[in-house]
Write a protein that holds these residues in place. Structure first.
Motif, PDB file in Angstrom:
ATOM      1  N   GLU A 168      -2.007  -6.495   2.157  1.00 57.62           N
ATOM      2  CA  GLU A 168      -1.245  -5.969   1.029  1.00 57.62           C
ATOM      3  C   GLU A 168      -2.094  -6.177  -0.227  1.00 57.62           C
ATOM      4  O   GLU A 168      -3.109  -6.888  -0.200  1.00 57.62           O
ATOM      5  N   GLU A 183      10.871  12.033   6.099  1.00 61.97           N
ATOM      6  CA  GLU A 183       9.561  12.407   6.627  1.00 61.97           C
ATOM      7  C   GLU A 183       9.480  12.278   8.138  1.00 61.97           C
ATOM      8  O   GLU A 183       8.581  12.810   8.767  1.00 61.97           O
ATOM      9  N   PRO A 231       0.830  -1.216   0.000  1.00 58.59           N
ATOM     10  CA  PRO A 231       0.000   0.000   0.000  1.00 58.59           C
ATOM     11  C   PRO A 231       0.860   1.260   0.000  1.00 58.59           C
ATOM     12  O   PRO A 231       0.535   2.235  -0.658  1.00 58.59           O
ATOM     13  N   GLN A 232       1.963   1.216   0.747  1.00 56.99           N
ATOM     14  CA  GLN A 232       2.869   2.364   0.746  1.00 56.99           C
ATOM     15  C   GLN A 232       4.251   1.864   0.371  1.00 56.99           C
ATOM     16  O   GLN A 232       5.058   1.522   1.232  1.00 56.99           O
ATOM     17  N   ALA A 233       4.498   1.815  -0.925  1.00 57.07           N
ATOM     18  CA  ALA A 233       5.732   1.220  -1.404  1.00 57.07           C
ATOM     19  C   ALA A 233       6.939   2.104  -1.112  1.00 57.07           C
ATOM     20  O   ALA A 233       8.001   1.635  -0.740  1.00 57.07           O
ATOM     21  N   THR A 234       6.763   3.394  -1.228  1.00 58.73           N
ATOM     22  CA  THR A 234       7.882   4.315  -1.048  1.00 58.73           C
ATOM     23  C   THR A 234       7.950   4.796   0.396  1.00 58.73           C
ATOM     24  O   THR A 234       6.952   5.247   0.941  1.00 58.73           O
ATOM     25  N   VAL A 235       9.111   4.634   0.993  1.00 56.14           N
ATOM     26  CA  VAL A 235       9.275   5.169   2.342  1.00 56.14           C
ATOM     27  C   VAL A 235      10.490   6.086   2.352  1.00 56.14           C
ATOM     28  O   VAL A 235      11.513   5.780   1.745  1.00 56.14           O
ATOM     29  N   SER A 241       9.272   0.673   9.151  1.00 56.24           N
ATOM     30  CA  SER A 241       9.431   0.602   7.689  1.00 56.24           C
ATOM     31  C   SER A 241      10.587   1.440   7.159  1.00 56.24           C
ATOM     32  O   SER A 241      11.004   1.251   6.023  1.00 56.24           O
ATOM     33  N   THR A 293      11.494  -4.270  -2.622  1.00 57.22           N
ATOM     34  CA  THR A 293      10.917  -3.073  -2.001  1.00 57.22           C
ATOM     35  C   THR A 293      11.992  -2.176  -1.395  1.00 57.22           C
ATOM     36  O   THR A 293      11.721  -1.012  -1.099  1.00 57.22           O
ATOM     37  N   ASP A 300      12.710   1.150  -3.102  1.00 54.34           N
ATOM     38  CA  ASP A 300      11.850   2.311  -2.866  1.00 54.34           C
ATOM     39  C   ASP A 300      12.094   2.955  -1.504  1.00 54.34           C
ATOM     40  O   ASP A 300      11.263   3.701  -1.008  1.00 54.34           O
TER      41      ASP A 300
END
Length: 577
Positions: A398, A250, A242-246, A279, A357, A360
């Motif tokens: 997922e 941030e 759902p949130q591939a880019t971390v 993550s 992953t 990303d």
RNA sequence: CGGGAUGUGGCGCAGCUUGGUAGCGCACCUCGCUUGGGACGAGGGGGUCGCACGUUCGAAUCGUGUCAUCCCGACCA
């Protein structure tokens, strides 16, 4: 069959060594008895069930155009050396020596033998395609036999092998077998799900498993599925996050530096210490693949799926490294870092692989091979990864790789599987036919297995209640039990015998409970053993009626004896269609 | 293979701490009684207490070893 002569001993209690319901029920109801770990005697009731599962399988295989044969249980080492599996198969292969000291094994599967048979007998493209199968005992010296018939060391299996001249031909046979399997399990009264799976040690490319869905421990596989058609074994499932880019930025990780992170051996401790989500941590695990260490990076909140990792590495054996092995690996590289602080930074001559992953991830946290220290705001360049692969264990929630909706998870008992083997065996074993142009070509093979004894046990898992087994009619040991409440009552006995004889004449498989037991005993036994129908001849005979009891629902219906006979025959036939 | 536990008639268990030659329930056999939800009474058969060695006058019981089985983790029909 008279109950007084039926070879069966029901137990008042469940056996203490049984864990899952099918094991408990089958022992208590007198179907099986353990001989030694993972090896069972199939008593007469069980054998009737097994023969029914076999026959349904046989009919559908024959209908699908396969031909039955029977291969030996004992197999010579030489053929296993040709395929390379004598070395690879490990201790699960039961090996023995004959009086001349020749080495043999007990067949855990029959690819080697069938390939040998094919190369002796299938010399021309004109004979192909062909599909050969057998139903036979297999022996696998399981690390941990358990769950009764669900994971025995000796078990009954239907194994089929197809030989084709092209991928298109194999695809057609694969689909043909998939349909045969759906028919077989439907006829056995077992709803199954066909899921994508890893092809494992048997090798090959495409493979599917037929799972009986359950919510108990008996289901040893995790199955991920979607409301669209997608479903896969956890060893093969893929998903989108759902949130591939971390991005660590941030949560304040903007400046790359090595900082002190005392006593943060676990991802959880590290995340709490830095006050960042798991993550944004890139964790590094040490595996031993075919005896050599490997470093695997994965996002901190995700788990490695070892089968995927093994496939990505092309390894045949994999396990997580022990702390001693990690210590040794670190020492060889001039480090002293313990698990929790490891990374690829500065490591020499070691395979490094990262989950896709990780691509990303930005400004993440990673170990630097120094205890109580981590690097923050690191990026891909910092960790020396060149190779990426999907080595991640999918989690429920997922997103489906096909339609993007959230995946769900359940447990499944694998009762059958189908594989496309390609030339995995035909090539090394030089199993070839002559094509139209006179050229020798290896067969394109497929193999198709059904655990017959496991299917029977899975049926118990799927169909039971607290009173016992609720066999589907098609595989029940007998269809009907006729119970005269009192054998001393002449009227009851006469009516019961009459019903019994009429059912016998109609080819119905029926047992007459002629034991001089009290009714409670007879009813309990009937329900425990799981006869789909019971006809009770008792007090209602005063009104000229008997009782028809349906095991699945325990619903009782009062009717005249003749009606009960025609009714039960009709219902049985309806379910055997 | 690692970790945990258990081995006592066919099944389920007690006895072991504190050694004195084995017991209960179910099942089985006989007789009686009973017959709509695992009855009851009387009598009976069956166990070298997993195996080996040791300690002891004496071991189911204590010690050592060994084998087997089951449960929890990585594999597969």
């Amino acid at each position: 069959m008279k109950m007084s002569k039926l070879f069966v001993q029901t137990l008042r209690e469940f056996p203490s060594d049984a864990e899952v319901v099918s094991h408990k029920m089958l022992v208590r109801a007198g179907f099986i008895r353990k001989l030694t770990s993972g090896v069972y005697n199939y008593l007469p009731l069980m054998w009737r069930v097994l023969k029914k599962v076999e026959n349904i399988t046989r009919e559908e295989m024959d209908k699908a155009g396969a031909q039955e044969l029977l291969m030996p249980f004992v197999q010579p080492k030489e053929l296993w050396e040709e395929s390379g599996r004598w070395e690879v198969y490990g201790r699960e292969l039961m090996r023995l020596r004959d009086r001349h000291d020749r080495e043999m094994c007990l067949g855990p599967t029959h690819e080697e033998i069938i390939t040998y048979i094919a190369r002796e007998g299938l010399k021309s493209y004109k004979q192909l395609p062909v599909n050969l199968y057998q139903i036979q005992s297999k022996f696998r010296d399981e690390v941990r036999p358990r769950f009764g018939l669900l994971r025995g060391r000796e078990f009954i299996m239907k194994d089929a092998y197809s030989f084709s001249t092209s991928q298109e031909e194999l695809d057609a046979e694969y689909e043909n077998m998939a349909q045969a399997y759906r028919n077989i399990f439907n006829r056995c009264g077992l709803p199954t799900k066909m899921v994508q799976s890893d092809s494992g040690a048997i090798g090959g490319n495409v493979s599917h498993e037929f799972m009986v869905i359950t919510d108990t421990d008996a289901g040893e596989n995790d199955v991920f599925y979607c409301e669209c058609d997608y479903s896969a074994n956890s060893n093969h499932a893929i998903s989108k996050l759902p949130q591939a880019t971390v991005d660590g930025a941030e949560c304040g990780l903007t400046e790359k530096k090595v900082i002190d992170t005392p006593n943060t051996k676990t991802i959880e401790e590290l995340a709490n210490f830095l006050n960042v989500p798991q993550s944004v941590i890139c964790k590094c695990l040490v595996y031993i693949a075919d005896k050599k260490p490997v470093l695997a990076y994965i996002r901190g909140d995700k788990q490695v799926e070892e089968t995927k990792l093994m496939n990505a590495l092309g390894a045949i054996d994999i396990r997580i490294a022990s702390s001693e092995e990690i210590e040794e690996l670190m020492a060889n590289n001039g480090f002293s870092a313990k698990a929790g602080f490891i990374s690829a930074i500065g490591m020499k001559d070691i395979k490094i692989i990262a989950d896709e992953t990780v691509k990303d991830m930005k400004n993440f946290v990673v170990g630097v091979n120094e205890n109580d220290k981590h690097m923050v705001a690191a990026n891909l360049d910092d960790i020396q990864v060149k190779e990426f692969a999907d080595i991640r264990l999918v989690e429920a929630g997922e997103l489906c790789p096909e339609c993007g909706k959230p995946l769900k998870v359940t447990r499944g008992i694998e009762v059958g599987n189908i594989f496309q083997l390609g030339t995995k065996y035909s090539e090394p074993m030089n199993a070839v036919y002559l094509d139209k142009d006179g050229k020798a070509k290896p067969y394109i093979m497929g193999c198709y297995g059904i655990g017959i004894s496991r299917t029977a046990a899975a049926a118990v898992e799927a169909h039971h209640d607290e009173n016992g087994i609720k066999w589907p009619v098609a595989i029940a040991p007998y269809h009907v039990i006729v119970v005269p409440v009192s054998t001393k009552d002449e009227t009851q006995m006469k009516v019961a015998e009459d019903i019994y004889n009429k059912l016998l004449e109609q080819g119905i498989e029926v047992v007459l409970d002629d034991r001089n037991e009290r009714p409670g005993v007879k009813f309990k036994d009937a329900e425990l053993i799981g006869f789909p129908f019971r006809i009770t001849v008792g007090k209602t005979i005063e009104n000229g009626n008997v009782e028809l009891v349906t095991r699945a629902t325990l619903e009782k219906e009062e009717m005249a004896p003749e009606t009960a006979v025609t009714e039960v025959i009709a219902r049985i036939n309806a379910q055997l269609k």
